[in-house]
Scaffold this motif. Structure first.
Motif, PDB file in Angstrom:
ATOM      1  N   THR A  19       0.833  -1.208   0.000  1.00  0.00           N
ATOM      2  CA  THR A  19       0.000   0.000   0.000  1.00  0.00           C
ATOM      3  C   THR A  19       0.868   1.259   0.000  1.00  0.00           C
ATOM      4  OG1 THR A  19      -0.081  -0.073   2.413  1.00  0.00           O
ATOM      5  CG2 THR A  19      -1.895  -1.139   1.232  1.00  0.00           C
ATOM      6  N   LYS A  20       0.208   2.398  -0.193  1.00  0.00           N
ATOM      7  CA  LYS A  20       0.924   3.670  -0.336  1.00  0.00           C
ATOM      8  C   LYS A  20       1.514   4.170   0.987  1.00  0.00           C
ATOM      9  CE  LYS A  20      -1.661   5.140  -4.435  1.00  0.00           C
ATOM     10  NZ  LYS A  20      -2.503   6.215  -5.050  1.00  0.00           N
ATOM     11  N   MET A  21       2.241   5.285   0.907  1.00  0.00           N
ATOM     12  CA  MET A  21       3.005   5.784   2.052  1.00  0.00           C
ATOM     13  C   MET A  21       2.115   6.278   3.197  1.00  0.00           C
ATOM     14  SD  MET A  21       6.103   6.213   3.164  1.00  0.00           S
ATOM     15  CE  MET A  21       6.089   6.483   4.931  1.00  0.00           C
ATOM     16  N   PHE A  22       1.009   6.951   2.839  1.00  0.00           N
ATOM     17  CA  PHE A  22       0.198   7.545   3.914  1.00  0.00           C
ATOM     18  C   PHE A  22      -1.279   7.156   3.835  1.00  0.00           C
ATOM     19  CE2 PHE A  22       3.832  10.489   3.398  1.00  0.00           C
ATOM     20  CZ  PHE A  22       4.373  10.365   4.678  1.00  0.00           C
ATOM     21  N   CYS A  23      -1.623   6.183   2.981  1.00  0.00           N
ATOM     22  CA  CYS A  23      -3.007   5.701   2.931  1.00  0.00           C
ATOM     23  C   CYS A  23      -2.975   4.222   2.592  1.00  0.00           C
ATOM     24  CB  CYS A  23      -3.835   6.479   1.907  1.00  0.00           C
ATOM     25  SG  CYS A  23      -3.242   6.294   0.210  1.00  0.00           S
ATOM     26  N   ARG A  24      -4.159   3.605   2.510  1.00  0.00           N
ATOM     27  CA  ARG A  24      -4.218   2.163   2.293  1.00  0.00           C
ATOM     28  C   ARG A  24      -4.409   1.786   0.826  1.00  0.00           C
ATOM     29  NH1 ARG A  24      -5.930  -1.208   6.923  1.00  0.00           N
ATOM     30  NH2 ARG A  24      -4.334  -0.692   8.462  1.00  0.00           N
ATOM     31  N   CYS A  25      -4.293   2.741  -0.082  1.00  0.00           N
ATOM     32  CA  CYS A  25      -4.476   2.421  -1.499  1.00  0.00           C
ATOM     33  C   CYS A  25      -3.368   1.479  -1.969  1.00  0.00           C
ATOM     34  CB  CYS A  25      -4.419   3.686  -2.347  1.00  0.00           C
ATOM     35  SG  CYS A  25      -5.820   4.755  -2.102  1.00  0.00           S
ATOM     36  N   PRO A  26      -3.729   0.521  -2.860  1.00  0.00           N
ATOM     37  CA  PRO A  26      -2.700  -0.380  -3.381  1.00  0.00           C
ATOM     38  C   PRO A  26      -1.711   0.342  -4.294  1.00  0.00           C
ATOM     39  CG  PRO A  26      -4.824  -0.838  -4.402  1.00  0.00           C
ATOM     40  CD  PRO A  26      -5.066   0.211  -3.359  1.00  0.00           C
ATOM     41  N   GLN A  36      -6.767   3.614  -8.149  1.00  0.00           N
ATOM     42  CA  GLN A  36      -6.064   3.258  -6.908  1.00  0.00           C
ATOM     43  C   GLN A  36      -5.897   4.536  -6.078  1.00  0.00           C
ATOM     44  OE1 GLN A  36      -4.726  -0.312  -7.293  1.00  0.00           O
ATOM     45  NE2 GLN A  36      -6.199   0.001  -8.932  1.00  0.00           N
ATOM     46  N   VAL A  37      -7.007   5.206  -5.828  1.00  0.00           N
ATOM     47  CA  VAL A  37      -6.922   6.509  -5.156  1.00  0.00           C
ATOM     48  C   VAL A  37      -7.961   6.631  -4.043  1.00  0.00           C
ATOM     49  CG1 VAL A  37      -5.980   7.754  -7.127  1.00  0.00           C
ATOM     50  CG2 VAL A  37      -8.454   7.504  -6.912  1.00  0.00           C
ATOM     51  N   CYS A  38      -7.700   7.572  -3.125  1.00  0.00           N
ATOM     52  CA  CYS A  38      -8.626   7.836  -2.017  1.00  0.00           C
ATOM     53  C   CYS A  38      -8.459   9.305  -1.622  1.00  0.00           C
ATOM     54  CB  CYS A  38      -8.321   6.908  -0.844  1.00  0.00           C
ATOM     55  SG  CYS A  38      -6.847   7.383   0.083  1.00  0.00           S
ATOM     56  N   PRO A  39      -9.278   9.799  -0.706  1.00  0.00           N
ATOM     57  CA  PRO A  39      -9.155  11.218  -0.331  1.00  0.00           C
ATOM     58  C   PRO A  39      -7.752  11.616   0.131  1.00  0.00           C
ATOM     59  CG  PRO A  39     -11.213  10.342   0.499  1.00  0.00           C
ATOM     60  CD  PRO A  39     -10.444   9.167  -0.083  1.00  0.00           C
ATOM     61  N   VAL A  40      -7.025  10.684   0.784  1.00  0.00           N
ATOM     62  CA  VAL A  40      -5.696  11.054   1.299  1.00  0.00           C
ATOM     63  C   VAL A  40      -4.724  11.306   0.145  1.00  0.00           C
ATOM     64  CG1 VAL A  40      -3.701  10.287   2.667  1.00  0.00           C
ATOM     65  CG2 VAL A  40      -6.021   9.802   3.463  1.00  0.00           C
ATOM     66  N   CYS A  41      -4.611  10.349  -0.792  1.00  0.00           N
ATOM     67  CA  CYS A  41      -3.612  10.526  -1.849  1.00  0.00           C
ATOM     68  C   CYS A  41      -4.098  11.475  -2.947  1.00  0.00           C
ATOM     69  CB  CYS A  41      -3.136   9.185  -2.402  1.00  0.00           C
ATOM     70  SG  CYS A  41      -4.419   8.094  -2.999  1.00  0.00           S
ATOM     71  N   LEU A  42      -5.383  11.828  -2.919  1.00  0.00           N
ATOM     72  CA  LEU A  42      -5.862  12.852  -3.844  1.00  0.00           C
ATOM     73  C   LEU A  42      -5.757  14.233  -3.209  1.00  0.00           C
ATOM     74  CD1 LEU A  42      -9.021  11.201  -5.449  1.00  0.00           C
ATOM     75  CD2 LEU A  42      -6.845  11.713  -6.557  1.00  0.00           C
TER      76      LEU A  42
HETATM   77 ZN    ZN Z   1      -4.999   6.721  -1.241  1.00  0.00          ZN
END
Ligand code: ZN
Ligand code: MN
Length: 479
Positions: A19-26, A36-42
Protein backbone atom coordinates in the motif's frame (compact mmCIF):
# COMPACT_ATOMS: atom_id res chain seq x y z
CA UNK A 1 46.58 21.64 -15.21
CA UNK A 2 43.98 18.98 -15.81
CA UNK A 3 40.28 19.11 -15.05
CA UNK A 4 38.33 16.90 -12.73
CA UNK A 5 34.61 16.32 -12.36
CA UNK A 6 32.63 16.36 -9.14
CA UNK A 7 29.53 14.22 -9.31
CA UNK A 8 26.78 13.53 -6.80
CA UNK A 9 23.78 11.29 -7.44
CA UNK A 10 20.23 11.39 -6.12
CA UNK A 11 18.28 8.18 -6.45
CA UNK A 12 14.55 7.79 -5.95
CA UNK A 13 13.51 4.19 -5.37
CA UNK A 14 9.90 3.04 -5.15
CA UNK A 15 9.38 0.70 -2.23
CA UNK A 16 7.70 -2.66 -2.82
CA UNK A 17 5.01 -2.17 -0.22
CA UNK A 18 1.46 -3.42 -0.78
CA UNK A 19 0.00 0.00 0.00
CA UNK A 20 0.92 3.67 -0.34
CA UNK A 21 3.01 5.78 2.05
CA UNK A 22 0.20 7.54 3.91
CA UNK A 23 -3.01 5.70 2.93
CA UNK A 24 -4.22 2.16 2.29
CA UNK A 25 -4.48 2.42 -1.50
CA UNK A 26 -2.70 -0.38 -3.38
CA UNK A 27 0.55 0.41 -5.20
CA UNK A 28 -0.04 -1.93 -8.17
CA UNK A 29 1.48 -0.76 -11.45
CA UNK A 30 -0.45 -0.61 -14.74
CA UNK A 31 -4.04 -0.46 -13.38
CA UNK A 32 -6.85 1.64 -14.97
CA UNK A 33 -5.99 5.31 -14.37
CA UNK A 34 -7.36 6.83 -11.16
CA UNK A 35 -8.68 3.58 -9.71
CA UNK A 36 -6.06 3.26 -6.91
CA UNK A 37 -6.92 6.51 -5.16
CA UNK A 38 -8.63 7.84 -2.02
CA UNK A 39 -9.16 11.22 -0.33
CA UNK A 40 -5.70 11.05 1.30
CA UNK A 41 -3.61 10.53 -1.85
CA UNK A 42 -5.86 12.85 -3.84
CA UNK A 43 -5.19 15.57 -1.26
CA UNK A 44 -8.86 16.23 -0.51
CA UNK A 45 -9.50 18.65 2.38
CA UNK A 46 -9.90 17.09 5.80
CA UNK A 47 -8.10 13.83 4.98
CA UNK A 48 -5.25 12.79 7.25
CA UNK A 49 -2.08 10.87 6.41
CA UNK A 50 -0.97 7.82 8.43
CA UNK A 51 2.62 6.56 7.86
CA UNK A 52 3.09 3.06 6.45
CA UNK A 53 5.08 0.90 8.91
CA UNK A 54 6.28 -1.47 6.17
CA UNK A 55 7.72 1.44 4.18
CA UNK A 56 9.58 2.66 7.24
CA UNK A 57 10.95 -0.85 7.82
CA UNK A 58 12.17 -1.06 4.21
CA UNK A 59 13.84 2.35 4.49
CA UNK A 60 15.53 1.22 7.72
CA UNK A 61 16.85 -1.96 6.13
CA UNK A 62 18.28 0.05 3.25
CA UNK A 63 19.85 2.59 5.62
CA UNK A 64 21.40 -0.28 7.57
CA UNK A 65 22.75 -1.96 4.42
CA UNK A 66 24.26 1.40 3.37
CA UNK A 67 25.97 1.72 6.77
CA UNK A 68 24.05 4.90 7.63
CA UNK A 69 23.51 6.46 11.03
CA UNK A 70 19.81 5.88 11.72
CA UNK A 71 17.97 8.61 13.61
CA UNK A 72 15.40 7.47 16.13
CA UNK A 73 13.49 10.68 15.53
CA UNK A 74 12.94 12.14 12.09
CA UNK A 75 10.44 14.67 10.79
CA UNK A 76 8.10 14.66 7.80
CA UNK A 77 8.08 18.01 6.04
CA UNK A 78 5.99 19.58 3.31
CA UNK A 79 7.87 20.40 0.15
CA UNK A 80 5.68 22.96 -1.56
CA UNK A 81 5.42 23.23 -5.29
CA UNK A 82 2.65 23.55 -7.79
CA UNK A 83 2.50 20.93 -10.47
CA UNK A 84 -0.60 19.27 -11.94
CA UNK A 85 0.40 15.74 -10.94
CA UNK A 86 0.81 16.74 -7.29
CA UNK A 87 -2.78 17.02 -6.03
CA UNK A 88 -1.95 18.45 -2.57
CA UNK A 89 0.41 21.09 -4.05
CA UNK A 90 3.04 19.77 -1.68
CA UNK A 91 4.94 16.54 -1.38
CA UNK A 92 5.40 14.95 2.02
CA UNK A 93 9.14 14.43 2.34
CA UNK A 94 11.83 14.78 4.97
CA UNK A 95 14.05 17.83 5.10
CA UNK A 96 16.34 18.89 7.93
CA UNK A 97 15.71 15.77 10.00
CA UNK A 98 15.92 12.79 7.67
CA UNK A 99 15.61 9.14 8.71
CA UNK A 100 19.31 8.37 8.12
CA UNK A 101 22.58 10.13 7.28
CA UNK A 102 26.29 9.48 6.69
CA UNK A 103 26.42 6.10 5.03
CA UNK A 104 28.78 4.45 2.57
CA UNK A 105 28.62 2.31 -0.53
CA UNK A 106 31.59 0.39 -1.94
CA UNK A 107 32.00 0.10 -5.67
CA UNK A 108 34.56 -2.00 -7.48
CA UNK A 109 36.31 -0.16 -10.27
CA UNK A 110 38.89 -2.05 -12.36
CA UNK A 111 39.48 -4.49 -9.55
CA UNK A 112 39.97 -1.91 -6.82
CA UNK A 113 37.45 -0.85 -4.24
CA UNK A 114 36.29 2.72 -3.82
CA UNK A 115 33.92 3.96 -1.13
CA UNK A 116 31.29 6.53 -2.06
CA UNK A 117 29.76 8.42 0.85
CA UNK A 118 26.01 8.56 1.36
CA UNK A 119 24.85 11.99 2.49
CA UNK A 120 21.32 11.03 3.51
CA UNK A 121 18.44 8.63 3.07
CA UNK A 122 14.89 9.82 3.61
CA UNK A 123 11.30 8.76 3.07
CA UNK A 124 8.83 10.57 0.85
CA UNK A 125 5.86 10.02 -1.42
CA UNK A 126 5.72 9.87 -5.20
CA UNK A 127 3.69 12.21 -7.41
CA UNK A 128 1.06 11.16 -9.96
CA UNK A 129 1.69 10.95 -13.68
CA UNK A 130 0.93 13.36 -16.51
CA UNK A 131 0.24 11.97 -19.97
CA UNK A 132 0.59 14.48 -22.77
CA UNK A 133 -1.40 13.80 -25.90
CA UNK A 134 0.37 14.69 -29.12
CA UNK A 135 3.53 15.70 -27.22
CA UNK A 136 5.73 17.41 -28.20
CA UNK A 137 4.52 18.43 -31.66
CA UNK A 138 0.87 19.29 -31.22
CA UNK A 139 0.12 19.15 -27.55
CA UNK A 140 -3.62 19.19 -27.09
CA UNK A 141 -4.48 17.65 -23.74
CA UNK A 142 -2.73 16.58 -20.59
CA UNK A 143 -4.27 13.64 -18.74
CA UNK A 144 -3.61 13.03 -15.08
CA UNK A 145 -3.32 9.62 -13.45
CA UNK A 146 -3.06 9.66 -9.65
CA UNK A 147 -2.55 5.92 -9.17
CA UNK A 148 1.13 6.53 -8.44
CA UNK A 149 0.48 9.54 -6.17
CA UNK A 150 1.50 8.64 -2.64
CA UNK A 151 3.60 5.59 -3.53
CA UNK A 152 6.42 5.27 -0.96
CA UNK A 153 9.85 6.39 -2.10
CA UNK A 154 13.23 6.46 -0.52
CA UNK A 155 15.57 9.16 -1.71
CA UNK A 156 19.25 8.30 -1.41
CA UNK A 157 21.70 11.18 -1.87
CA UNK A 158 25.37 10.42 -2.40
CA UNK A 159 28.21 12.66 -1.34
CA UNK A 160 30.02 14.35 -4.25
CA UNK A 161 32.64 11.60 -4.16
CA UNK A 162 32.06 10.34 -7.69
CA UNK A 163 34.72 11.42 -10.15
CA UNK A 164 33.84 9.86 -13.50
CA UNK A 165 30.72 8.87 -15.47
CA UNK A 166 31.88 5.27 -15.22
CA UNK A 167 31.97 5.46 -11.43
CA UNK A 168 28.49 7.00 -11.49
CA UNK A 169 27.13 4.06 -13.50
CA UNK A 170 28.86 1.58 -11.17
CA UNK A 171 27.46 3.31 -8.10
CA UNK A 172 23.96 3.05 -9.55
CA UNK A 173 24.35 -0.60 -10.53
CA UNK A 174 25.70 -1.49 -7.10
CA UNK A 175 22.97 0.43 -5.30
CA UNK A 176 20.26 -1.15 -7.45
CA UNK A 177 21.71 -4.58 -6.76
CA UNK A 178 21.59 -3.96 -3.00
CA UNK A 179 17.96 -2.85 -3.19
CA UNK A 180 17.11 -6.02 -5.15
CA UNK A 181 18.84 -8.17 -2.53
CA UNK A 182 16.95 -6.39 0.25
CA UNK A 183 13.72 -6.97 -1.67
CA UNK A 184 12.69 -3.35 -1.10
CA UNK A 185 12.56 -2.19 -4.75
CA UNK A 186 12.22 -3.95 -8.11
CA UNK A 187 14.84 -1.65 -9.64
CA UNK A 188 12.94 -1.19 -12.88
CA UNK A 189 14.35 1.95 -14.51
CA UNK A 190 12.02 1.84 -17.51
CA UNK A 191 8.90 1.81 -15.36
CA UNK A 192 10.46 4.47 -13.17
CA UNK A 193 10.71 2.52 -9.94
CA UNK A 194 14.45 3.34 -9.79
CA UNK A 195 15.22 6.89 -10.94
CA UNK A 196 18.34 8.98 -10.93
CA UNK A 197 19.24 12.68 -11.00
CA UNK A 198 22.86 13.77 -11.14
CA UNK A 199 24.68 16.90 -9.98
CA UNK A 200 27.86 17.68 -11.83
CA UNK A 201 30.48 20.42 -11.92
CA UNK A 202 34.14 20.58 -12.93
CA UNK A 203 37.24 22.24 -11.50
CA UNK A 204 40.95 22.27 -12.11
CA UNK A 205 42.72 19.80 -9.87
CA UNK A 206 43.57 21.32 -6.50
CA UNK A 207 41.15 24.23 -6.85
CA UNK A 208 38.37 24.85 -4.30
CA UNK A 209 34.83 23.54 -4.78
CA UNK A 210 33.09 25.19 -7.75
CA UNK A 211 30.38 27.72 -6.91
CA UNK A 212 27.92 26.25 -9.39
CA UNK A 213 26.50 22.85 -10.16
CA UNK A 214 24.39 21.56 -12.99
CA UNK A 215 21.54 19.22 -12.16
CA UNK A 216 20.73 16.53 -14.72
CA UNK A 217 17.19 15.22 -14.45
CA UNK A 218 15.13 12.35 -15.91
CA UNK A 219 18.01 10.02 -16.71
CA UNK A 220 16.06 6.81 -17.06
CA UNK A 221 18.75 4.28 -17.89
CA UNK A 222 22.33 3.55 -16.79
CA UNK A 223 23.46 4.35 -20.30
CA UNK A 224 21.76 7.77 -20.33
CA UNK A 225 23.32 8.64 -16.97
CA UNK A 226 26.76 7.86 -18.31
CA UNK A 227 26.23 9.59 -21.66
CA UNK A 228 24.68 12.70 -20.11
CA UNK A 229 27.57 13.03 -17.63
CA UNK A 230 30.20 12.50 -20.33
CA UNK A 231 28.62 15.15 -22.50
CA UNK A 232 28.10 17.58 -19.63
CA UNK A 233 31.68 17.33 -18.34
CA UNK A 234 33.03 18.10 -21.82
CA UNK A 235 30.59 20.98 -22.27
CA UNK A 236 31.47 22.58 -18.94
CA UNK A 237 35.23 22.29 -19.50
CA UNK A 238 34.88 23.85 -22.94
CA UNK A 239 32.87 26.78 -21.59
CA UNK A 240 35.22 27.42 -18.68
CA UNK A 241 38.23 27.28 -20.98
CA UNK A 242 36.53 29.88 -23.17
CA UNK A 243 36.35 32.12 -20.11
CA UNK A 244 32.62 31.81 -19.55
CA UNK A 245 30.96 31.62 -16.14
CA UNK A 246 28.74 28.68 -15.42
CA UNK A 247 25.62 29.03 -13.31
CA UNK A 248 23.22 26.78 -11.47
CA UNK A 249 20.80 25.18 -13.89
CA UNK A 250 18.76 22.07 -14.51
CA UNK A 251 19.29 20.16 -17.73
CA UNK A 252 18.05 16.92 -19.20
CA UNK A 253 19.47 14.36 -21.62
CA UNK A 254 18.12 14.58 -25.14
CA UNK A 255 18.72 11.15 -26.64
CA UNK A 256 17.68 12.22 -30.13
CA UNK A 257 20.13 15.13 -30.22
CA UNK A 258 22.75 13.25 -28.14
CA UNK A 259 23.24 16.22 -25.83
CA UNK A 260 21.95 17.82 -22.66
CA UNK A 261 19.57 20.75 -22.88
CA UNK A 262 18.35 23.33 -20.38
CA UNK A 263 15.11 22.69 -18.48
CA UNK A 264 15.31 25.67 -16.15
CA UNK A 265 17.92 28.17 -14.97
CA UNK A 266 18.70 29.73 -11.60
CA UNK A 267 16.29 32.65 -12.12
CA UNK A 268 13.39 30.21 -12.11
CA UNK A 269 14.85 27.97 -9.40
CA UNK A 270 12.31 26.52 -6.99
CA UNK A 271 11.84 27.72 -3.46
CA UNK A 272 10.13 24.82 -1.78
CA UNK A 273 9.29 26.59 1.51
CA UNK A 274 9.81 23.43 3.53
CA UNK A 275 8.10 23.21 6.90
CA UNK A 276 7.22 20.33 9.24
CA UNK A 277 3.92 18.73 8.22
CA UNK A 278 1.41 19.69 10.93
CA UNK A 279 -0.66 16.59 10.11
CA UNK A 280 2.17 14.25 11.08
CA UNK A 281 3.90 13.90 14.43
CA UNK A 282 7.68 13.53 14.43
CA UNK A 283 8.49 9.94 13.54
CA UNK A 284 9.84 8.37 16.75
CA UNK A 285 11.04 4.83 16.35
CA UNK A 286 11.51 2.31 19.10
CA UNK A 287 15.16 1.36 19.42
CA UNK A 288 14.37 -2.34 19.78
CA UNK A 289 12.18 -2.26 16.70
CA UNK A 290 14.97 -0.60 14.69
CA UNK A 291 17.36 -3.33 15.83
CA UNK A 292 14.90 -6.08 15.02
CA UNK A 293 14.23 -4.71 11.53
CA UNK A 294 17.93 -4.22 10.78
CA UNK A 295 18.68 -7.75 11.93
CA UNK A 296 16.51 -9.09 9.09
CA UNK A 297 18.98 -7.76 6.52
CA UNK A 298 20.41 -10.89 4.94
CA UNK A 299 23.43 -11.56 2.83
CA UNK A 300 24.37 -8.59 0.64
CA UNK A 301 25.78 -8.85 -2.91
CA UNK A 302 29.46 -8.42 -2.00
CA UNK A 303 29.20 -11.05 0.74
CA UNK A 304 27.42 -13.49 -1.54
CA UNK A 305 30.02 -13.02 -4.24
CA UNK A 306 32.84 -13.73 -1.76
CA UNK A 307 30.99 -16.80 -0.50
CA UNK A 308 30.45 -18.14 -4.03
CA UNK A 309 34.18 -17.87 -4.72
CA UNK A 310 34.98 -19.64 -1.45
CA UNK A 311 32.23 -22.25 -1.31
CA UNK A 312 31.89 -23.19 -4.98
CA UNK A 313 35.44 -22.41 -6.08
CA UNK A 314 34.26 -20.08 -8.82
CA UNK A 315 36.35 -17.41 -10.50
CA UNK A 316 35.68 -13.82 -9.41
CA UNK A 317 34.24 -13.22 -12.86
CA UNK A 318 31.74 -16.11 -12.70
CA UNK A 319 30.84 -15.19 -9.13
CA UNK A 320 30.03 -11.63 -10.24
CA UNK A 321 27.84 -12.85 -13.06
CA UNK A 322 25.99 -15.26 -10.81
CA UNK A 323 25.42 -12.77 -7.98
CA UNK A 324 24.53 -9.75 -10.11
CA UNK A 325 20.88 -10.52 -9.47
CA UNK A 326 19.59 -12.32 -6.35
CA UNK A 327 17.18 -14.44 -8.37
CA UNK A 328 20.01 -15.72 -10.53
CA UNK A 329 22.12 -16.61 -7.50
CA UNK A 330 19.19 -18.39 -5.86
CA UNK A 331 18.64 -20.35 -9.07
CA UNK A 332 22.31 -21.33 -9.17
CA UNK A 333 22.32 -22.50 -5.55
CA UNK A 334 19.27 -24.69 -6.14
CA UNK A 335 20.76 -26.16 -9.31
CA UNK A 336 24.06 -27.17 -7.68
CA UNK A 337 22.45 -29.10 -4.86
CA UNK A 338 22.82 -32.59 -6.28
CA UNK A 339 25.79 -32.00 -8.54
CA UNK A 340 29.43 -32.69 -7.79
CA UNK A 341 30.88 -29.81 -9.81
CA UNK A 342 29.31 -26.39 -9.14
CA UNK A 343 31.80 -24.98 -11.64
CA UNK A 344 30.13 -27.05 -14.37
CA UNK A 345 26.70 -25.69 -13.42
CA UNK A 346 28.15 -22.17 -13.51
CA UNK A 347 29.44 -22.82 -17.03
CA UNK A 348 26.14 -24.18 -18.30
CA UNK A 349 24.31 -21.29 -16.70
CA UNK A 350 26.52 -18.46 -17.97
CA UNK A 351 27.30 -19.80 -21.42
CA UNK A 352 24.06 -21.58 -22.41
CA UNK A 353 21.11 -20.65 -20.24
CA UNK A 354 21.75 -16.97 -19.44
CA UNK A 355 20.25 -15.68 -22.65
CA UNK A 356 16.88 -17.14 -21.63
CA UNK A 357 16.81 -15.18 -18.36
CA UNK A 358 15.04 -11.83 -18.20
CA UNK A 359 17.95 -9.40 -18.02
CA UNK A 360 16.01 -6.73 -16.06
CA UNK A 361 14.40 -8.88 -13.40
CA UNK A 362 16.67 -11.93 -13.31
CA UNK A 363 13.58 -14.07 -13.94
CA UNK A 364 14.65 -17.58 -15.02
CA UNK A 365 13.08 -19.28 -18.06
CA UNK A 366 9.76 -20.76 -16.92
CA UNK A 367 10.39 -24.07 -18.62
CA UNK A 368 13.67 -24.85 -16.89
CA UNK A 369 13.46 -24.98 -13.09
CA UNK A 370 16.86 -25.16 -11.35
CA UNK A 371 16.44 -28.87 -10.48
CA UNK A 372 16.20 -29.63 -14.20
CA UNK A 373 19.48 -27.88 -14.95
CA UNK A 374 21.06 -29.74 -12.03
CA UNK A 375 19.78 -33.04 -13.41
CA UNK A 376 21.16 -32.28 -16.87
CA UNK A 377 24.60 -31.55 -15.45
CA UNK A 378 24.42 -34.69 -13.34
CA UNK A 379 23.69 -36.83 -16.41
CA UNK A 380 26.83 -35.42 -18.02
CA UNK A 381 28.86 -35.93 -14.84
CA UNK A 382 27.72 -39.54 -14.59
CA UNK A 383 28.58 -40.01 -18.27
CA UNK A 384 25.02 -40.91 -19.17
CA UNK A 385 24.90 -38.09 -21.70
CA UNK A 386 27.65 -36.61 -23.84
CA UNK A 387 28.46 -32.91 -23.57
CA UNK A 388 27.51 -32.21 -27.16
CA UNK A 389 24.14 -33.97 -26.95
CA UNK A 390 23.49 -32.23 -23.64
CA UNK A 391 23.31 -28.94 -25.51
CA UNK A 392 20.53 -30.29 -27.73
CA UNK A 393 18.76 -31.69 -24.68
CA UNK A 394 18.89 -28.26 -23.02
CA UNK A 395 17.34 -26.66 -26.11
CA UNK A 396 14.56 -29.27 -25.87
CA UNK A 397 14.11 -28.58 -22.18
CA UNK A 398 13.66 -24.87 -22.89
CA UNK A 399 11.12 -25.57 -25.63
CA UNK A 400 9.10 -28.28 -23.90
CA UNK A 401 9.58 -27.86 -20.15
CA UNK A 402 10.43 -31.57 -19.88
CA UNK A 403 13.21 -32.81 -17.64
CA UNK A 404 16.58 -33.87 -19.05
CA UNK A 405 16.00 -37.48 -18.03
CA UNK A 406 12.64 -37.61 -19.81
CA UNK A 407 14.07 -36.18 -23.03
CA UNK A 408 17.04 -38.55 -22.95
CA UNK A 409 14.68 -41.51 -22.51
CA UNK A 410 12.16 -40.39 -25.13
CA UNK A 411 14.80 -39.73 -27.74
CA UNK A 412 17.07 -42.62 -26.80
CA UNK A 413 20.06 -40.39 -26.20
CA UNK A 414 21.72 -42.39 -23.44
CA UNK A 415 25.43 -42.70 -23.81
CA UNK A 416 26.59 -45.94 -25.41
CA UNK A 417 29.49 -47.01 -23.21
CA UNK A 418 29.03 -50.76 -23.31
CA UNK A 419 32.36 -52.10 -24.71
CA UNK A 420 30.73 -55.06 -26.47
CA UNK A 421 28.28 -52.90 -28.39
CA UNK A 422 30.99 -50.40 -29.25
CA UNK A 423 33.41 -53.13 -30.34
CA UNK A 424 30.82 -54.43 -32.78
CA UNK A 425 30.28 -50.97 -34.23
CA UNK A 426 34.02 -50.32 -34.53
CA UNK A 427 34.57 -53.71 -36.13
CA UNK A 428 32.07 -52.84 -38.88
CA UNK A 429 33.69 -49.49 -39.51
CA UNK A 430 37.20 -50.94 -39.70
CA UNK A 431 35.98 -53.63 -42.11
CA UNK A 432 34.37 -51.04 -44.34
CA UNK A 433 37.52 -48.92 -44.46
CA UNK A 434 40.23 -51.49 -44.84
CA UNK A 435 42.35 -49.12 -46.99
CA UNK A 436 42.33 -46.44 -44.31
CA UNK A 437 43.13 -48.98 -41.60
CA UNK A 438 46.16 -50.01 -43.59
CA UNK A 439 47.22 -46.41 -44.13
CA UNK A 440 46.87 -45.79 -40.41
CA UNK A 441 49.03 -48.74 -39.55
CA UNK A 442 51.66 -47.49 -41.99
CA UNK A 443 51.91 -44.27 -40.03
CA UNK A 444 49.06 -41.97 -41.09
CA UNK A 445 47.99 -41.62 -37.46
CA UNK A 446 45.98 -38.49 -38.28
CA UNK A 447 43.31 -40.90 -39.53
CA UNK A 448 42.43 -41.59 -35.90
CA UNK A 449 40.12 -38.58 -35.98
CA UNK A 450 38.37 -40.01 -39.02
CA UNK A 451 37.60 -43.27 -37.22
CA UNK A 452 36.40 -41.40 -34.13
CA UNK A 453 34.07 -39.39 -36.35
CA UNK A 454 32.72 -42.55 -37.98
CA UNK A 455 31.89 -44.10 -34.61
CA UNK A 456 30.16 -40.94 -33.46
CA UNK A 457 28.21 -40.82 -36.68
CA UNK A 458 27.18 -44.45 -36.35
CA UNK A 459 25.98 -43.89 -32.79
CA UNK A 460 24.41 -40.49 -33.54
CA UNK A 461 26.80 -38.83 -31.09
CA UNK A 462 25.87 -41.09 -28.21
CA UNK A 463 29.08 -43.06 -27.86
CA UNK A 464 31.15 -42.31 -24.80
CA UNK A 465 34.20 -40.65 -26.37
CA UNK A 466 36.72 -41.98 -23.85
CA UNK A 467 35.64 -45.62 -24.24
CA UNK A 468 35.66 -45.25 -28.02
CA UNK A 469 39.17 -43.83 -27.92
CA UNK A 470 40.51 -46.70 -25.83
CA UNK A 471 38.82 -49.35 -27.94
CA UNK A 472 39.85 -47.78 -31.22
CA UNK A 473 43.50 -47.60 -30.22
CA UNK A 474 43.42 -51.18 -29.12
CA UNK A 475 41.64 -52.49 -32.22
CA UNK A 476 43.68 -50.44 -34.69
CA UNK A 477 47.00 -51.63 -33.33
CA UNK A 478 46.05 -55.31 -33.05
CA UNK A 479 45.98 -57.82 -35.95
ZN1 ZN B 1 -5.00 6.72 -1.24
MN1 MN C 1 12.84 13.69 -3.67
Amino acid sequence: MSWEAIIGLEVHAQLLTQTKMFCRCPTRFGEEPNTQVCPVCLGLPGSLPVPNREAIAMALKTAHALRCTIHQTSVFARKNYFYPDLPKNYQISQYDRPLATDGALDIEINGTQKTIGIERLHLEEDAGKSLHEGFPDSQKYTYLDFNRAGTPLIEIVSKPDIETPEEAALYLKTLRQILLYLGVCDGNMEQGSFRCDANVSVRKKGEPFPSYKVELKNLNSFRFVQKALEYEIKRQIKMLEAGEILTQETRTWDERAQKTRVMRTKEEAQDYRYFPDPDLLPLKLDEKWIKRVCSTVGELPAERKARFIRQYELTAYDASLLTANPRVSEYFEKAVQHVSSPKRVANWLTSELFRYFDFETGEPPETVPPEHLGELVRLVEEKKLTGSLAKDVLEDMIQTGKSAQTIVKEKGLEVVADPETLRRIIRDILDNHADKVEAYRKGRTKLFGFFMGQVMKATRGKADPQTVQTLLKEMLSSE
